[in-house]
Write an enzyme that holds these catalytic residues in place. Structure first.
Site, PDB file in Angstrom:
ATOM      1  N   ASP A  29       0.814  -1.217   0.000  1.00 47.97           N
ATOM      2  CA  ASP A  29       0.000   0.000   0.000  1.00 47.97           C
ATOM      3  C   ASP A  29       0.852   1.275   0.000  1.00 47.97           C
ATOM      4  O   ASP A  29       1.990   1.263   0.463  1.00 47.97           O
ATOM      5  CB  ASP A  29      -0.929  -0.029   1.232  1.00 47.97           C
ATOM      6  CG  ASP A  29      -2.102   0.920   1.079  1.00 47.97           C
ATOM      7  OD1 ASP A  29      -2.354   1.389  -0.045  1.00 47.97           O
ATOM      8  OD2 ASP A  29      -2.773   1.203   2.096  1.00 47.97           O
ATOM      9  N   HIS A  77       2.800   3.571  -8.832  1.00 45.52           N
ATOM     10  CA  HIS A  77       2.498   2.178  -9.193  1.00 45.52           C
ATOM     11  C   HIS A  77       3.669   1.549  -9.939  1.00 45.52           C
ATOM     12  O   HIS A  77       4.020   0.397  -9.706  1.00 45.52           O
ATOM     13  CB  HIS A  77       1.226   2.106 -10.047  1.00 45.52           C
ATOM     14  CG  HIS A  77      -0.003   2.512  -9.292  1.00 45.52           C
ATOM     15  ND1 HIS A  77      -0.273   2.038  -8.027  1.00 45.52           N
ATOM     16  CD2 HIS A  77      -1.026   3.357  -9.613  1.00 45.52           C
ATOM     17  CE1 HIS A  77      -1.422   2.568  -7.606  1.00 45.52           C
ATOM     18  NE2 HIS A  77      -1.887   3.368  -8.536  1.00 45.52           N
ATOM     19  N   LEU A  82       9.923 -21.504  -4.261  1.00 49.58           N
ATOM     20  CA  LEU A  82       8.914 -20.627  -3.639  1.00 49.58           C
ATOM     21  C   LEU A  82       7.693 -20.431  -4.560  1.00 49.58           C
ATOM     22  O   LEU A  82       7.852 -20.265  -5.775  1.00 49.58           O
ATOM     23  CB  LEU A  82       9.556 -19.271  -3.332  1.00 49.58           C
ATOM     24  CG  LEU A  82       8.656 -18.191  -2.745  1.00 49.58           C
ATOM     25  CD1 LEU A  82       9.348 -17.517  -1.558  1.00 49.58           C
ATOM     26  CD2 LEU A  82       8.301 -17.136  -3.776  1.00 49.58           C
TER      27      LEU A  82
HETATM   28  C1  IPE Z   1      -1.444   0.326  -3.459  1.00 48.60           C
HETATM   29  O1  IPE Z   1      -1.204   1.685  -3.437  1.00 48.60           O
HETATM   30  C2  IPE Z   1      -1.574  -0.206  -4.866  1.00 48.60           C
HETATM   31  C3  IPE Z   1      -2.931  -0.566  -5.270  1.00 48.60           C
HETATM   32  C4  IPE Z   1      -3.976  -0.597  -4.512  1.00 48.60           C
HETATM   33  C5  IPE Z   1      -3.117  -0.932  -6.664  1.00 48.60           C
HETATM   34  P1  IPE Z   1      -2.410   2.725  -3.474  1.00 48.60           P
HETATM   35  O2  IPE Z   1      -2.745   2.993  -4.890  1.00 48.60           O
HETATM   36  O3  IPE Z   1      -3.518   2.269  -2.615  1.00 48.60           O
HETATM   37  O4  IPE Z   1      -1.721   4.024  -2.861  1.00 48.60           O
HETATM   38  P2  IPE Z   1      -2.354   5.009  -1.776  1.00 48.60           P
HETATM   39  O5  IPE Z   1      -2.777   4.159  -0.632  1.00 48.60           O
HETATM   40  O6  IPE Z   1      -3.514   5.684  -2.438  1.00 48.60           O
HETATM   41  O7  IPE Z   1      -1.247   5.938  -1.434  1.00 48.60           O
HETATM   42  C1  IPE Z   2      -5.396  -2.647  -0.479  1.00 51.26           C
HETATM   43  O1  IPE Z   2      -5.022  -1.324  -0.604  1.00 51.26           O
HETATM   44  C2  IPE Z   2      -5.327  -3.340  -1.781  1.00 51.26           C
HETATM   45  C3  IPE Z   2      -3.987  -3.466  -2.369  1.00 51.26           C
HETATM   46  C4  IPE Z   2      -2.864  -3.133  -1.814  1.00 51.26           C
HETATM   47  C5  IPE Z   2      -3.970  -4.019  -3.678  1.00 51.26           C
HETATM   48  P1  IPE Z   2      -6.124  -0.161  -0.798  1.00 51.26           P
HETATM   49  O2  IPE Z   2      -5.390   1.117  -0.745  1.00 51.26           O
HETATM   50  O3  IPE Z   2      -6.927  -0.423  -1.996  1.00 51.26           O
HETATM   51  O4  IPE Z   2      -7.030  -0.398   0.470  1.00 51.26           O
HETATM   52  P2  IPE Z   2      -8.035   0.578   1.229  1.00 51.26           P
HETATM   53  O5  IPE Z   2      -9.065   0.971   0.222  1.00 51.26           O
HETATM   54  O6  IPE Z   2      -7.219   1.732   1.689  1.00 51.26           O
HETATM   55  O7  IPE Z   2      -8.563  -0.239   2.356  1.00 51.26           O
HETATM   56 MG    MG Z   3      -4.017   2.494  -0.655  1.00 48.19          MG
END
Ligand code: IPE
Ligand code: IPE
Ligand code: MG
Length: 241
Positions: A25, A42, A135
Site C-alpha cells: 500500500d 504504481h 517458492l
Molecule cells: C497500493 O497503493 C496499490 C494498489 C492498490 C493498486 P495505493 O494505490 O492504494 O496508494 P495510496 O494508498 O492511495 O497511497
Molecule cells: C489494499 O489497498 C489493496 C492493495 C494493496 C492491492 P487499498 O489502498 O486499496 O485499500 P483501502 O481501500 O485503503 O482499504
Molecule cells: Mg491504498
C-alpha cells in the site's frame, strides 16, 4: 524459569514463516509526496517485488503473496485502472522472463473483468513456471476475500447436494481446500505498508492466526530491512505467544 525462557527462545529462534502475505500500500501517496502523478508510484511499486521475492527464497519461505489489486480497486478512476492493468500485463511478462530461483508464479483472484490480453500473459507465466519446485509466488489480482469465501460456500453446498461430500465431512481443512489457496499453508505473517492498519478484504480465512506487521513507509520504499524486521517480529510473537 530462565532455562524455560531460553528453551522457548531456542525452539522458536529464527523460525521462518511458511507463508508471508504483503499488502503493498501507499504507491499513490509515495508519488504525490514527490509531486508526481499516482501512476509513477504504481510503476515504482513493481521494483521491490523482485528483491523481496529473492530474499524470501534465500530465507526459505514457502509461499509469498502480494496484494496487487483488490475487487474494490475497480472503483478507482478509469485512467488509473487502465494504467494498472497495462502495468500488470508487462509485469507478468517480466516475471516469466526473469523469474529465477525456481519460483512458481500463480495468480489468485477472479478472472472476470480482466482483459483477454492480460489473462493470456498470466496463463503463459503460470505455465512457464508451473514445474518449478521452489517458492510459490502468488499475485493477488482482482482478489477479494469475501467473494472467495462466498464462492467456496456455494461450491461446498453444491458438492453436498450432489453427494460428493457429506455434511459431517465439512471441517476446517475441507473449507481451506475450496479456497483459491487450496493446498498452500495458512498465512503466518501479514505485512502492510504506508501506515494503514486495515485488512482490506485480504485472505480473511487463510490469515486467521497470522501475525500482523506494519510500517509507515510506502510500498515503493520497502526493502529487505523491513522484511527482516517483520520476520523478527513474527519470531518475537512466537516466544511471547
Ligand atoms: C497500493 O497503493 C496499490 C494498489 C492498490 C493498486 P495505493 O494505490 O492504494 O496508494 P495510496 O494508498 O492511495 O497511497
Ligand atoms: C489494499 O489497498 C489493496 C492493495 C494493496 C492491492 P487499498 O489502498 O486499496 O485499500 P483501502 O481501500 O485503503 O482499504
Ligand atoms: Mg491504498
Amino acid at each position: 524459569m530462565l532455562s524455560l525462557v531460553n528453551e522457548l527462545r531456542n525452539r522458536h529462534e529464527n523460525k521462518v514463516p511458511r507463508h508471508i502475505a504483503i499488502i503493498c500500500d501507499g504507491n499513490g501517496r509515495w508519488a504525490r509526496k514527490k509531486g508526481l502523478n499516482r501512476t509513477f508510484g504504481h510503476k515504482a511499486g513493481t521494483k521491490p517485488i523482485e528483491k523481496i521475492t529473492k530474499a524470501c527464497v534465500e530465507m526459505g519461505v514457502e509461499v509469498l503473496t502480494f496484494y496487487a489489486f483488490s475487487t474494490e480497486n475497480w472503483n478507482r478512476t478509469e485512467e488509473e485502472v487502465s494504467f494498472l492493468m497495462n502495468l500488470f500485463k508487462d509485469f507478468f511478462i517480466k516475471l516469466r522472463k526473469e523469474a529465477d530461483n525456481n519460483v512458481k508464479v500463480r495468480h489468485i483472484g477472479f478472472t472476470d473483468k480482466l482483459s483477454k490480453e492480460l489473462l493470456k500473459e498470466i496463463r503463459k507465466t503460470e505455465n512457464a513456471t508451473m514445474n518449478n519446485s521452489g517458492l510459490i509466488l502468488n499475485i493477488a489480482l482482482n482478489y477479494g476475500s469475501r467473494i472467495e469465501i462466498t464462492d467456496a460456500i456455494k461450491k461446498i453446498v453444491d458438492d453436498v447436494n450432489s453427494d460428493n461430500i457429506s455434511l459431517d465431512g465439512i471441517n476446517e481443512s475441507l473449507v481451506s481446500s475450496y479456497m483459491l489457496t487450496a493446498g498452500l499453508p495458512d498465512v503466518d505473517l501479514i505485512i502492510r505498508t504506508s501506515g494503514e492498519k486495515r485488512i482490506s478484504n485480504f485472505l480473511l480465512w487463510q490469515a486467521a492466526k497470522a501475525q500482523l506487521w506494519y510500517t509507515d513507509d510506502c510500498w515503493p520504499d520497502f526493502t529487505c530491512k523491513h522484511l527482516k524486521q517483520a520476520v523478527n517480529s513474527y519470531n518475537r510473537s512466537l516466544i511471547i505467544g
